[in-house]
Structures are given as C-alpha cells and as structure tokens.
Design a protein around this motif. Sequence first.
Motif, PDB file in Angstrom:
ATOM      1  N   TYR A 177       0.738  -1.272  -0.013  1.00  0.00           N
ATOM      2  CA  TYR A 177      -0.134   0.158  -0.018  1.00  0.00           C
ATOM      3  C   TYR A 177       0.751   1.270   0.036  1.00  0.00           C
ATOM      4  O   TYR A 177       1.857   1.287   0.702  1.00  0.00           O
ATOM      5  CB  TYR A 177      -0.790   0.093   1.338  1.00  0.00           C
ATOM      6  N   PRO A 178       0.621   2.131  -0.936  1.00  0.00           N
ATOM      7  CA  PRO A 178       1.500   3.270  -0.994  1.00  0.00           C
ATOM      8  C   PRO A 178       0.967   4.272   0.115  1.00  0.00           C
ATOM      9  O   PRO A 178      -0.013   4.762   0.346  1.00  0.00           O
ATOM     10  CB  PRO A 178       1.185   3.857  -2.475  1.00  0.00           C
ATOM     11  N   LEU A 179       2.042   5.023   0.913  1.00  0.00           N
ATOM     12  CA  LEU A 179       1.856   5.688   1.876  1.00  0.00           C
ATOM     13  C   LEU A 179       2.119   7.113   1.505  1.00  0.00           C
ATOM     14  O   LEU A 179       2.967   7.310   0.640  1.00  0.00           O
ATOM     15  CB  LEU A 179       3.032   5.506   2.939  1.00  0.00           C
ATOM     16  N   GLN A 180       0.950   7.889   1.854  1.00  0.00           N
ATOM     17  CA  GLN A 180       1.157   9.266   0.965  1.00  0.00           C
ATOM     18  C   GLN A 180       2.258  10.201   1.998  1.00  0.00           C
ATOM     19  O   GLN A 180       1.963  10.357   3.293  1.00  0.00           O
ATOM     20  CB  GLN A 180      -0.171  10.124   1.165  1.00  0.00           C
ATOM     21  N   VAL A 181       3.154  10.615   1.550  1.00  0.00           N
ATOM     22  CA  VAL A 181       4.329  11.306   2.348  1.00  0.00           C
ATOM     23  C   VAL A 181       4.356  12.665   1.548  1.00  0.00           C
ATOM     24  O   VAL A 181       4.962  12.744   0.456  1.00  0.00           O
ATOM     25  CB  VAL A 181       5.776  10.466   2.412  1.00  0.00           C
ATOM     26  N   SER A 182       4.367  13.807   2.407  1.00  0.00           N
ATOM     27  CA  SER A 182       4.145  14.973   1.678  1.00  0.00           C
ATOM     28  C   SER A 182       5.548  15.437   1.595  1.00  0.00           C
ATOM     29  O   SER A 182       6.472  15.117   2.503  1.00  0.00           O
ATOM     30  CB  SER A 182       3.379  16.012   2.566  1.00  0.00           C
ATOM     31  N   GLY A 183       5.786  15.904   0.295  1.00  0.00           N
ATOM     32  CA  GLY A 183       7.337  16.277  -0.083  1.00  0.00           C
ATOM     33  C   GLY A 183       8.143  15.170  -0.398  1.00  0.00           C
ATOM     34  O   GLY A 183       9.350  15.477  -0.781  1.00  0.00           O
ATOM     35  N   ALA A 184       7.708  13.952  -0.742  1.00  0.00           N
ATOM     36  CA  ALA A 184       8.321  12.772  -1.208  1.00  0.00           C
ATOM     37  C   ALA A 184       9.023  12.826  -2.391  1.00  0.00           C
ATOM     38  O   ALA A 184       8.220  13.511  -3.424  1.00  0.00           O
ATOM     39  CB  ALA A 184       7.485  11.505  -0.928  1.00  0.00           C
ATOM     40  N   LEU A 185      10.300  12.397  -2.533  1.00  0.00           N
ATOM     41  CA  LEU A 185      10.737  12.454  -4.095  1.00  0.00           C
ATOM     42  C   LEU A 185      10.214  11.380  -4.834  1.00  0.00           C
ATOM     43  O   LEU A 185       9.930  10.211  -4.342  1.00  0.00           O
ATOM     44  CB  LEU A 185      12.177  12.756  -4.178  1.00  0.00           C
ATOM     45  N   TYR A 382       5.702  12.882   6.347  1.00  0.00           N
ATOM     46  CA  TYR A 382       6.133  14.147   5.706  1.00  0.00           C
ATOM     47  C   TYR A 382       7.843  13.819   5.529  1.00  0.00           C
ATOM     48  O   TYR A 382       8.391  12.913   6.281  1.00  0.00           O
ATOM     49  CB  TYR A 382       6.271  15.480   6.120  1.00  0.00           C
ATOM     50  N   ARG A 383       8.306  14.154   4.483  1.00  0.00           N
ATOM     51  CA  ARG A 383       9.898  13.925   4.033  1.00  0.00           C
ATOM     52  C   ARG A 383      10.705  14.851   5.003  1.00  0.00           C
ATOM     53  O   ARG A 383      10.527  16.096   4.677  1.00  0.00           O
ATOM     54  CB  ARG A 383      10.141  14.035   2.684  1.00  0.00           C
ATOM     55  N   THR A 384      11.618  14.376   5.650  1.00  0.00           N
ATOM     56  CA  THR A 384      12.384  15.253   6.483  1.00  0.00           C
ATOM     57  C   THR A 384      13.610  15.822   5.678  1.00  0.00           C
ATOM     58  O   THR A 384      13.813  15.393   4.544  1.00  0.00           O
ATOM     59  CB  THR A 384      12.931  14.523   7.761  1.00  0.00           C
ATOM     60  N   ALA A 385      14.209  16.885   6.264  1.00  0.00           N
ATOM     61  CA  ALA A 385      15.345  17.310   5.684  1.00  0.00           C
ATOM     62  C   ALA A 385      16.392  16.545   5.146  1.00  0.00           C
ATOM     63  O   ALA A 385      17.073  16.388   4.121  1.00  0.00           O
ATOM     64  CB  ALA A 385      15.905  18.456   6.466  1.00  0.00           C
ATOM     65  N   GLU A 386      16.574  15.348   5.971  1.00  0.00           N
ATOM     66  CA  GLU A 386      17.446  14.283   6.008  1.00  0.00           C
ATOM     67  C   GLU A 386      16.732  13.252   4.821  1.00  0.00           C
ATOM     68  O   GLU A 386      17.662  12.250   4.556  1.00  0.00           O
ATOM     69  CB  GLU A 386      17.883  13.737   7.146  1.00  0.00           C
ATOM     70  N   GLY A 387      15.730  13.492   4.348  1.00  0.00           N
ATOM     71  CA  GLY A 387      15.236  12.371   3.468  1.00  0.00           C
ATOM     72  C   GLY A 387      14.524  11.313   3.936  1.00  0.00           C
ATOM     73  O   GLY A 387      14.125  10.147   3.509  1.00  0.00           O
ATOM     74  N   ALA A 388      14.453  11.305   5.142  1.00  0.00           N
ATOM     75  CA  ALA A 388      13.687  10.435   6.129  1.00  0.00           C
ATOM     76  C   ALA A 388      12.206  10.627   6.232  1.00  0.00           C
ATOM     77  O   ALA A 388      11.741  11.401   5.610  1.00  0.00           O
ATOM     78  CB  ALA A 388      14.074   9.962   7.584  1.00  0.00           C
TER      79      ALA A 388
END
Length: 473
Positions: A177-185, A382-388
């Motif tokens: 299942y795809p998790l919606q992550v805001s700001g994800a690349l 959400y996507r953190t600055a470190e990409g996590a």
Amino acid sequence: MANLPKIIQGGMGAGISNWRLARSVSQLGQLGVVSGTALDMILARRLQDGDPGGHMRHGLDHFPFPEMAERIWRTYYMPGGKHATEPYRTLPMHSKDCPRELQELCIVANFIEVFLAREGHPNPVGINYLEKIQIPHLPSIYGAMLAGVAYVLMGAGVPVKIPGVLDRFVNHEPATYPLQVSGALENDDTTMTFVPQDFAECELPPLTRPRFLAIVASNTLATTLVRKASGKVDGFIVEGPVAGGHNAPPRGKPQLSAAGEPVYGDRDHVDLEKMRELALPFWLAGGFASPEKLREALALGAAGIQAGTAFAFCAESGLQDDYKLALIRKAASGTATVFTDPLASPTGFPFKVAQLEGSISQQEVYLAKPRICDLGYLREAYRTAEGAIGYRCPGEPVTTYVAKGGRRENTLGRKCLCNALVANIGHPQVRGGKYVEKGLVTAGDDLTGITRFLPRHGSAYRAADVVALLLSA
Ligand SMILES: Cc1cc2nc3c(=O)[nH]c(=O)nc-3n(C[C@H](O)[C@H](O)[C@H](O)COP(=O)(O)O)c2cc1C
C-alpha cells in the motif's frame, strides 16, 4: 448483485459502531458495519479495563493463531481492570515500518470485532476504514478477512488501491500500500508491505473476498474509482454534507457562512444519472434515515440508504451513556445543535460536532486540555530534510509541529480527535492522575430528529427501533 441490504448502518469510529451495534443490525437482516478505526488501541484498552463480560477473551479463543492471541492477552489484560486514576499504557505510534506488536494488535483486534459481530446469526457484516488513516490498513484488513468480513467500506480519501489488496489476501499473498508522504521525491521508498506468512502459525484455507464499497461525495470520484482501482469496486455509498463524522470539503474556493461553517453549492451536487450509468449498486447517505427518504432513495435508483446518526444514539452503540442520554435529551427539548467545524479535525476535512457541555465542543473545556499527540492515528507523513519519513499532527503542541516544518496557521482550532474519540467510548486517557481526557461527539444534522425512534414514553431506543421505523413504509 444478489441479496443487497436496503439499510446499511454506517461505520462510526472510533468504536461507536462496535460489534454489539453491528451484530444487532445484521441480525435484523440489514448490514451492520463495525468501525475498523483504532481497533488496536481499543482492544488494548478494553483488556486493561479487565475485559468486562469476557468478550475479548472469547474472541481471542477463536483467533486462528493462538500464540499471537496469548502474547496480546499477557501484555494487556489487567484482572479487574486498571484503577480509574491510572493511565492506560501508551502504545507505540503507527509509522511506515510499524513494530510487530502493533501489527499483531491490528490483526487480532480487527478479527475480534468482526468475529463477535458475526456471532449468533448467518448474515453478512461489514467493516469501515478511513483511507486517510493509511498505516494500519494492511494488517487490519487481513485480520477482518480472517474473521470472514463480507464488506469493506472506505471513504475519507481515494481508496483506489484497496480492491487489489482484498484480492491478494484471499490466498494469503503479500500486499502493498502506498503511504502518502508530503514532499516525497520520486525515488523515495514510501511503499508499505504486509506479508501474511510472516504472522501465520499454521496453514489456512483461502479467505472470502469481501465486497468493496467506496464512500464518495462526487460522481466523478466514483467514475475514477471504477476506471482506475486496482481490483473490482462493488458499489458506492454516496454521502452528502449533512452526514455525521467527517464530510468532504466543498469544491472550489472555500467559503464560510456567517456562523463559520463551510458553504456547499451546486458543484457539490452528485449527478445520480451518472451514478446509475456506472451500473453498480449505490446507497444514499446523509439525512436518509426515515421511511420517506428510504423510499425516495429507492425511487432514485439506489439499492437503499446508509444511516449513521440514528444508530449512534441507540442503546447498542459504543457512545458512553452519559453523552448519549444528554444528547437524546437535548434533541427531545429542541436544544440539540450540530456545528460543521472546518478546523477541528487534523485531517483538514470539515467535521460535524454535536454541541455538548463537558465535551471539547465547549471552548473552555478545549482550552483546559493539554495539547498532546500520543495516539497519532491522524499524523501526516512528511519527508524530513535528511530524506527520512517524519510524522506530524496539527493537533500536537504548536512548537513541535512547526519544528517539523508544519505551518503554524494549520494548528489553529485543531482538536485532538484521537484522544477525544476514545474518551467518547469510555476509555479516556488519564494524565498525571488527575486530568481525564474529554470527548467530542460527532453527529449529523439528523441529531435534532432522533427522538422519532424513541418508543412512546421511552428515553432510549434500540437498533431494532431504527430499522423498524425505516422499513415501516
Ligand atoms: C458518530 C459518527 C461517527 C462516524 N464515523 C465515521 C467513520 O469512522 N467512517 C465513515 O466512513 N463514516 C463515519 N460516519 C458517517 C456514517 O457512516 C454515515 O455515512 C453518516 O452518518 C450518514 O449520515 P447520517 O448521519 O445523516 O445518517 C460517522 C457518523 C457518525 C454519526
């Protein structure tokens, strides 16, 4: 489709449409729907309350993997129940790589709720989820399917990937299942995976594929789901903005009435001709709990109606008695009011709030409440600055939310629905031995008319009274 119910008792979270209510409705030959929201935590708290009536133990005894059942029992059961001033144990919060403990709780809790709702009659039972609460979906649906759930109903989002999940679980195959992550690349890994074999303690026969009903507030969304879903969509609930719970936001530029409620217009009108063209059964929801409206729905080509508010206040629902009785009394005296709050829910969807003294619908009660996020079902990934992947909720302390990159204005008027909704059903968290979380009751505009279900001279009614009145025409 054969054997369709005329009345669906809508799923009502958290724990309002519990196994008792759904069982009563299904026993009457209509479709009872348990809420699947936050069942992991509800099971853990029922066990810490000493499992009154022994129902959870009974469900655990029928769960197909006994070692998992025993782990949960040993971890959470408190004989006689915790002391009223003692806090409930906090669970880890859901995250993409969810701890096994939580996944097991989800599987088992969803199993028990459906198992108990199905007991004592041969009729189908459904389960309801909010698409937005994505992380528990896979283990929860698997648990509900292990118990033979006949319908999965889902709204509050676009559940395009759910039908394929149901297909995979029939043969106990892994699902994603795809998790919606805001700001994800594009290359970020946001896929959640659940492998039933990692949890199985024995071989099981194939499961029945439940029918999937999507809850929509627009015919365009219904058409998209038919075209793009990962498997078969079996029908729709078409829900209008007077319904209880979360409502779809109005289309176009947001506008508020003088009272501060969202204004719905022509663009929010659902074209039922387009719904009929899809040639799938649909049920109308939102102010349809009367014999006249049921007749109207049938005449419009619907298979029937879905009702929530009418059932939320009947004796079998999970809403705690003092809230239930107080709101029935208000309805009887003509003083019940429902406010469509554009801000209260951390989801950002409008949320219907019954105005009730002692609940956080009252500004002074809300302000006295410590701002906290310790249940976390409505957290946004959400996507953190470190990409996590990080998690934040606009209902959490403002500085924490802002430090996670959230916008300060998003926090205005937000309420901690997670804690309030479990308080509604009698499992409030206790903080520092003193502060007890307060509830927040949602109800549709229909709240003002629920006394039509009361027996003459009665001050309470049952699911059977609702069904009998609806079918009386
Ligand atoms: C107390 C309450 C909680 C609700 N919670 C949910 C929910 O968790 N998921 C959902 O899809 N709909 C939820 N609803 C909406 C109902 O399932 C149903 O569609 C709606 O209440 C129908 O409109 P009515 O209230 O006018 O009968 C809720 C409604 C109420 C009254």
